[in-house]
Each structure stands twice: as C-alpha cells, then as structure tokens.
Design an enzyme around this catalytic site. Structure first.
Site, mmCIF file in Angstrom:
data_model
loop_
_atom_site.group_PDB
_atom_site.id
_atom_site.type_symbol
_atom_site.label_atom_id
_atom_site.label_comp_id
_atom_site.label_asym_id
_atom_site.label_seq_id
_atom_site.Cartn_x
_atom_site.Cartn_y
_atom_site.Cartn_z
ATOM 1 N N LYS A 114 0.782 -1.293 -0.001
ATOM 2 C CA LYS A 114 0.091 0.146 0.039
ATOM 3 C C LYS A 114 0.936 1.373 -0.129
ATOM 4 O O LYS A 114 0.691 2.226 -0.624
ATOM 5 C CB LYS A 114 -1.012 -0.071 1.250
ATOM 6 N N LYS A 196 -3.830 -9.916 -6.873
ATOM 7 C CA LYS A 196 -5.187 -10.104 -6.132
ATOM 8 C C LYS A 196 -6.308 -9.166 -6.660
ATOM 9 O O LYS A 196 -6.263 -8.089 -7.108
ATOM 10 C CB LYS A 196 -4.888 -9.831 -4.862
ATOM 11 N N LYS A 199 -10.917 -4.168 -4.309
ATOM 12 C CA LYS A 199 -11.707 -3.444 -4.441
ATOM 13 C C LYS A 199 -11.212 -2.099 -5.064
ATOM 14 O O LYS A 199 -12.098 -1.371 -5.741
ATOM 15 C CB LYS A 199 -12.813 -3.342 -3.381
#
Ligand code: AQP
Length: 332
Positions: A114, A196, A199
């Site tokens: 992130k 992956k 969202k």
C-alpha cells in the site's frame, strides 16, 4: 456460559465489495455463522488509512451492510456493526500500539504494497493498521478469524502481540487462529491474474463487484486473460488466468477442480469463460436483488447497525476494562 466459539472478521468499505471479498471471506462467514458466536464488522477506521471521499465512504458502509445481510448473514444471529461506532476499537488499538514493535510493522507485506501504491500518503495509520486489526480481533476473545490468504500475516502478528501481552500480564487475550478457505482464498484479477482482485483496483475489467449487473459480469469474463494454450487445467504457476477462472467456477458451483477440468475437456476457452461468467451471474443475482431491496429500507439498516454496535460495545468493553486495569490505568 456460551459454549460456542467466537469468530470476528471485517472488510473495509474502501471500495465496492468484490467477488474476491465474497469468495475469500463472506461466503465462509455465512457457512460458519450457525456454529459460532459471530462479530462481523465494516471496518471504516481501517479504510481511512488510504484517503477516501467522505460521502462515498458513508454510502459504501451502508451498502456494505446491506450486502452482508443479502449474502446470508442474519442480524438476529450475528453481531453486525460499523467499527467507528464502537470506540473500544480505537482505545485498545492505542494500548496495543505500545506492545507492537516497529520492526514487526515494517515487515508487513500489505504496508509495503500500500505504501508503494500511495507514495504521496504513507501515513502513520497505514503503518500501524495491524495494531488496530489486532484490537478488532482481541476485543472479542476471538477463536477464529476467517480471512483470505492476504490477511494471514496480520493474524499472525495479532497472535504475537497477544502472546507478548499475556506473557507480561497473565491470560488477558484468547489466542486467535486464522481460518483460510481451501479454495477461493485468493481470487486474482481477471486482467492481471498475477495480482489479487482488489476493490480499489484501478482497472475495472479486472474486478467483479457483488452488485455488478449480469451483462457487465459476462463482458468481464469474456475478456478475461487466459493463455496461448487451449486446455482447461489447474496450474497456478504456468496458467494463472485459467487457474483463477477454475477457482471461481469451482467456488461458485461447488464442483471440485478435477470435476471442472473434466467438464471442459475438448472445449475451448470461449465456452469455458462463458460458463464461468454464467455461474457467477447466477451466484450473485439473488444477493444483488436482496441488497437492492434492503437499500430501500434505510430505517431497517440503521436499526441493524445501532443494535449491532450496542451489543459489540458491551462485549468489547469487558476486555478493554481488563486491559486498562492490567496496564495500570486508574479506573474512572
Ligand atoms: N481477491 C481476494 N481473494 C480472496 N480473498 C480476498 N479478500 C479480499 N480480496 C480477496 C478477503 O476479503 C476480506 C476483505 O479484506 P479488506 O477489505 O479488509 O482488505 P483487503 O484484503 O485489502 O481487500 P481489498 O479488496 O484488496 O481492498 P483494498 O483494495 O482497499 O486494499 C479479507 O478477509 C481478505 O482476505
């Protein structure tokens, strides 16, 4: 005394729920919910570790609640709540921050991923995210944490923190175990199957959302990346795209990977992709319809999250009080 074991799990309202969140998490929550004492959370405090648009965050939290219920979580049998409504999460998280090491947090894969994705906003919350997640889990004396593969490292750190705390102060926290599904633990993007399905993915074609319309789902599956071969065979190293589609098909239909391979012997990828798309359309159709209905009844949703927060807070406070006492805080 309640003999049932306890489950806690949560999902961030950082984007619309995906097929990955359904197959890696919610589907298992529903399957486990009969046999366990359950807490299912909408972790909005985790979501703000990445900058969110306030109006969208609020809207998504409510719609996520509707989707939890539509997926089969009955609020009468499960404690469903919004994290920021239960202040004990923030309170315990601060204490646990003081029992979590800088080196441990630096090793977290999600933090590294992130930070790379949000290079202009590597904030302290993103770094200490696992201490908040440990608080979420440990507050409810959780036995089992059903998560996708990607969250296993955080549950392991939670165990290390709990162990450290218990070693100093006695048995305050129950030791939680991760619960990872055998199939569906890691659903990959349809366009970049090495990543992956996420969202907050910027590539809309790679992601299927629970609330997607059938025509959009079919379009995404028809465009899904496969390989230059023609055989439907499970080989996640050399055939990432096809293996991901097989996992999705098998999770959606309940067929094994072997049955799936046999079903498509001699058929091309075109037929296979259509079959996967149709299976997902049928899987998601009743969920979408129920969630749409629930969204028309805001008063009901408000009553669910209020009752959930009240129940959760009562249970969470029991643990927090013990922790405050142990570390030496003066009782109010
Ligand atoms: N692709 C996936 N396959 C299997 N399981 C998945 N989960 C998420 N994506 C997949 C599981 O669903 C839960 C939701 O986790 P989260 O929202 O708290 O965090 P996340 O893993 O960071 O989810 P996303 O979709 O990748 O969100 P963003 O893009 O905001 O970071 C977890 O149990 C997770 O394992």
């Amino acid at each position: 005394m309640d003999a049932k074991k306890t489950i806690f799990s949560g999902i961030q309202p950082s984007g619309d729920l995906t097929l990955g969140s359904y197959m890696g998490a919610i589907k298992n929550w529903v399957e486990l919910s009969n046999d366990y004492n359950t807490y299912f959370c909408i972790v909005d405090m985790h979501a703000i570790t990445v900058r969110q648009d306030p109006a969208s965050l609020r809207k998504r939290a409510i719609s996520q609640l509707a989707q939890y219920i539509a997926c089969g979580l009955d609020p009468a049998d499960n404690t469903i709540f919004i994290q920021s409504h239960v202040p004990e999460h923030a309170q315990l998280s601060w204490v646990l921050n003081c029992y979590t090491m800088f080196g441990e947090l630096s090793r977290m894969t999600q933090f590294k991923d992130k930070s790379a994705k949000n290079a202009d906003n590597i904030n302290a919350g993103l770094f200490t995210y696992p201490a908040l997640m440990a608080a979420d889990i440990l507050l409810y004396q959780t036995d089992l944490v059903p998560v996708g593969e990607d969250q296993k490292q955080h549950v392991e750190l939670t165990r290390d923190i709990a162990h450290r705390f218990n070693t100093i102060y006695g048995d305050v926290f129950k030791m939680p175990e991760p619960y990872i599904p055998k199939v569906g633990a890691r659903i990959m993007s349809l366009t970049t199957p090495e990543n992956k399905m996420s969202k907050s993915d910027k590539d809309p074609g790679g992601c299927i959302y629970i609330m997607d319309k059938p025509e959009d789902i079919m379009r995404s599956f028809k465009r899904a990346v496969t390989d230059s071969d023609t055989v439907v065979k499970f080989d996640p190293v050399n055939k990432k795209g096809v293996s991901n589609l097989m996992t999705i098909y098998s999770t959606a239909t309940g067929k094994t990977l072997e049955e799936t391979e046999n079903e498509f012997v001699g058929k091309g990828y075109g037929d296979f992709k259509i079959a996967v798309g149709e299976a997902v359309v049928e899987l998601l159709r009743p969920i979408r319809e129920k969630a749409d209905d629930l969204m028309k009844n805001k008063d009901y949703l408000v009553s669910v999250y209020r009752e959930g927060a009240e129940r959760a807070s009562k249970d969470a406070y029991r643990t927090l009080r013990k922790v405050y006492k142990k570390v030496g805080f003066v009782e109010r």
